[in-house]
Design an enzyme around this catalytic site. Structure first.
Site, short mmCIF file in Angstrom:
data_model
loop_
_atom_site.label_atom_id
_atom_site.label_comp_id
_atom_site.label_asym_id
_atom_site.label_seq_id
_atom_site.Cartn_x
_atom_site.Cartn_y
_atom_site.Cartn_z
N LYS A 127 4.27 4.23 10.65
CA LYS A 127 4.27 5.56 10.03
C LYS A 127 5.20 6.53 10.75
O LYS A 127 5.26 6.54 11.98
CB LYS A 127 2.83 6.09 10.02
CG LYS A 127 2.61 7.43 9.38
CD LYS A 127 3.16 7.54 7.98
CE LYS A 127 2.57 6.53 7.02
NZ LYS A 127 3.34 6.46 5.74
N ARG A 136 -3.96 1.68 0.89
CA ARG A 136 -2.73 1.81 1.69
C ARG A 136 -3.01 1.15 3.03
O ARG A 136 -4.11 0.68 3.29
CB ARG A 136 -2.25 3.27 1.81
CG ARG A 136 -3.24 4.36 1.73
CD ARG A 136 -4.16 4.42 2.89
NE ARG A 136 -3.45 4.42 4.16
CZ ARG A 136 -3.96 4.06 5.32
NH1 ARG A 136 -5.22 3.64 5.39
NH2 ARG A 136 -3.27 4.09 6.43
N GLY A 137 -1.97 1.11 3.89
CA GLY A 137 -2.10 0.35 5.13
C GLY A 137 -1.59 -1.05 4.86
O GLY A 137 -1.96 -1.67 3.84
N ASP A 165 3.76 -1.63 10.14
CA ASP A 165 3.96 -2.06 8.74
C ASP A 165 4.90 -3.24 8.66
O ASP A 165 4.86 -4.03 7.72
CB ASP A 165 4.48 -0.91 7.90
CG ASP A 165 3.39 0.12 7.71
OD1 ASP A 165 3.19 0.93 8.63
OD2 ASP A 165 2.71 0.07 6.68
N ARG A 222 5.91 -0.83 -3.15
CA ARG A 222 6.19 -0.16 -1.86
C ARG A 222 7.08 -1.08 -1.03
O ARG A 222 6.77 -2.26 -0.89
CB ARG A 222 4.90 0.17 -1.10
CG ARG A 222 4.08 1.28 -1.76
CD ARG A 222 3.00 1.81 -0.83
NE ARG A 222 3.54 2.69 0.20
CZ ARG A 222 2.80 3.16 1.21
NH1 ARG A 222 1.52 2.83 1.33
NH2 ARG A 222 3.35 3.97 2.11
O1 MRU Z 1 1.73 4.89 4.20
P1 MRU Z 1 0.53 4.14 4.71
O2 MRU Z 1 -0.69 4.95 4.84
O3 MRU Z 1 0.33 2.85 3.95
O4 MRU Z 1 1.00 3.74 6.17
C1 MRU Z 1 0.11 3.06 7.02
C2 MRU Z 1 0.61 2.95 8.41
O5 MRU Z 1 1.73 3.31 8.73
C3 MRU Z 1 -0.26 2.28 9.36
O6 MRU Z 1 -0.15 2.81 10.62
C4 MRU Z 1 0.21 0.82 9.32
O7 MRU Z 1 0.11 0.33 8.01
C5 MRU Z 1 -0.51 -0.08 10.09
S1 MRU Z 1 -1.91 -0.47 9.20
C6 MRU Z 1 -2.89 -1.46 10.02
#
Ligand code: MRU
Length: 359
Positions: free
Chosen positions: A253, A53-54, A242, A90
């Site tokens: 997030k 994820r990320g 994101d 996603r």
């Molecule tokens: O749902 P996730 O864990 O994939 O969300 C990740 C985030 O919101 C991070 O803060 C974002 O991806 C930046 S990652 C460098």
């Protein structure tokens, strides 16, 4: 970055076995599990169920997913379908579509028999670029932290939300890259780590990363940040993104927006570490146009932890029959963002500065 004093990255290609390997992030911090991705279905599962994820890491995984597809069947229609299937996993992180597009536009004139090797080369390149870009973000952002330290002559208190450390990318990360670089340069830092319900990426991933690097940090539940800011216990906020629209609105997030409002009200700088692969040049209004992922309500109604017998368990925390809504991201309007830290430098969160990053 370090895990028990050994360098590790989130995803890699193992040449001697021809395997793609990832850290399965669903079990961190309790268990470090490395798994293989062998099929397009496994790649889709890994992204959807958040083994990876990320935003940056989702993009890199998608690129290797295309190699896995080409290895099975190097037919253009098959690859196009595989790319659409991976894309549907996603909706919010723009890096997913960006990486798939990078692959598709670069294979147009490649002979069928050469496609697997070409796609592997492209995926390795996307992975290497991600490492280098995150490192550059770290070096640019480090200067901000250093400046605060030189002014105050005491450890710099940084607040971050979710996990935008190396586990969200391949190595270094985005929001935490400046923190890692500052620590390596002996600037004393302390990180306030937001819990980040519902999946607790702050508690489970960010704190694990910081502990492995010996960086002082304190875990706080999601509603503490505003209080800390009012009492001058936060010098700077840095989060990831994101998807950032071309006018500088930042999708990240869920909960990031509320932190930005509190920072604005308390005159605390709110920075976003944004690799260019996270910028959506086609979207002009982030609040209106960025798709916000809604995830399984069980992420809200259950919480995961380690029980007394050291077994990872999920427990229910809401009444039977309760309805839960699980919005995974929110958008912070550009006016609340001090600046964006990109691999090309620190820029204003507005259309004219962002448009200069294009190519
Ligand atoms: O749902 P996730 O864990 O994939 O969300 C990740 C985030 O919101 C991070 O803060 C974002 O991806 C930046 S990652 C460098």
């Amino acid at each position: 970055m370090l895990v028990q004093n050994k360098n590790l990255t989130t995803i890699w290609y193992e040449q001697n076995t021809d395997k793609i390997k990832i850290i399965d992030q669903r079990f961190i911090p309790f268990e470090l599990k490395i798994v293989e991705l062998n099929t397009v279905d496994e790649v889709c599962f890994a992204i959807k169920e958040m083994q990876v994820r990320g935003a940056p890491l989702i993009g890199v995984t998608a690129a290797y997913g295309m190699y896995i597809a080409a290895r099975k069947n190097p037919d253009f229609i098959y690859l196009k379908n595989a790319s659409e299937k991976i894309y549907s996993t996603r909706p919010t992180a723009v890096n997913l579509g960006w990486a798939l597009n990078e692959i598709m536009i670069n294979i147009n004139n490649v002979k069928k028999e050469n496609l697997p090797n070409k796609i592997l080369e492209l995926a390795n390149h996307i992975r290497e670029d991600d490492i280098n870009n995150c490192k550059s973000i770290g070096e640019h952002g480090y200067k901000l932290i250093k400046k605060i330290y030189e002014k105050n002559d005491k450890p710099v208190n940084i607040l971050t939300h979710c996990n935008a450390g190396w586990l969200a990318a391949v190595d270094w990360g985005t929001a935490l890259a400046p923190v890692f670089v500052a620590h390596k340069n002996n600037i004393p830092v302390h990180v306030w780590v937001d819990e980040t319900r519902p999946r607790n990426q702050g508690f489970s991933l960010t704190s694990w990363e910081l502990l492995n690097e010996n960086i002082p940090n304190s875990l706080i539940v999601d509603n503490v940040g505003g209080h800390l800011m009012q009492h001058k216990k936060v010098d700077i906020c840095i989060t990831g993104t994101d998807r950032t629209s071309s006018n500088g609105d930042v999708c990240n997030k869920i909960g990031t927006y509320l932190k930005a409002l509190a920072a604005y009200d308390n005159d605390i700088p709110f920075y976003i570490s944004a690799p260019i692969s996270s910028i959506d040049f086609n979207i002009k209004n982030g609040i209106r146009d960025i798709p916000i992922e809604k995830r399984d309500s069980k992420e809200v109604s259950y919480i995961q932890g380690l029980n007394e017998d050291n077994i990872i368990k999920k427990v229910k925390i809401v009444p039977e029959g309760a309805q839960c809504a699980n919005y995974a991201f929110d958008v912070t309007p550009a006016k609340y963002i001090t600046k964006l830290i990109t691999e090309k430098g620190i820029i204003d969160a507005n259309s004219s500065s962002i448009s200069k990053l294009k190519n």
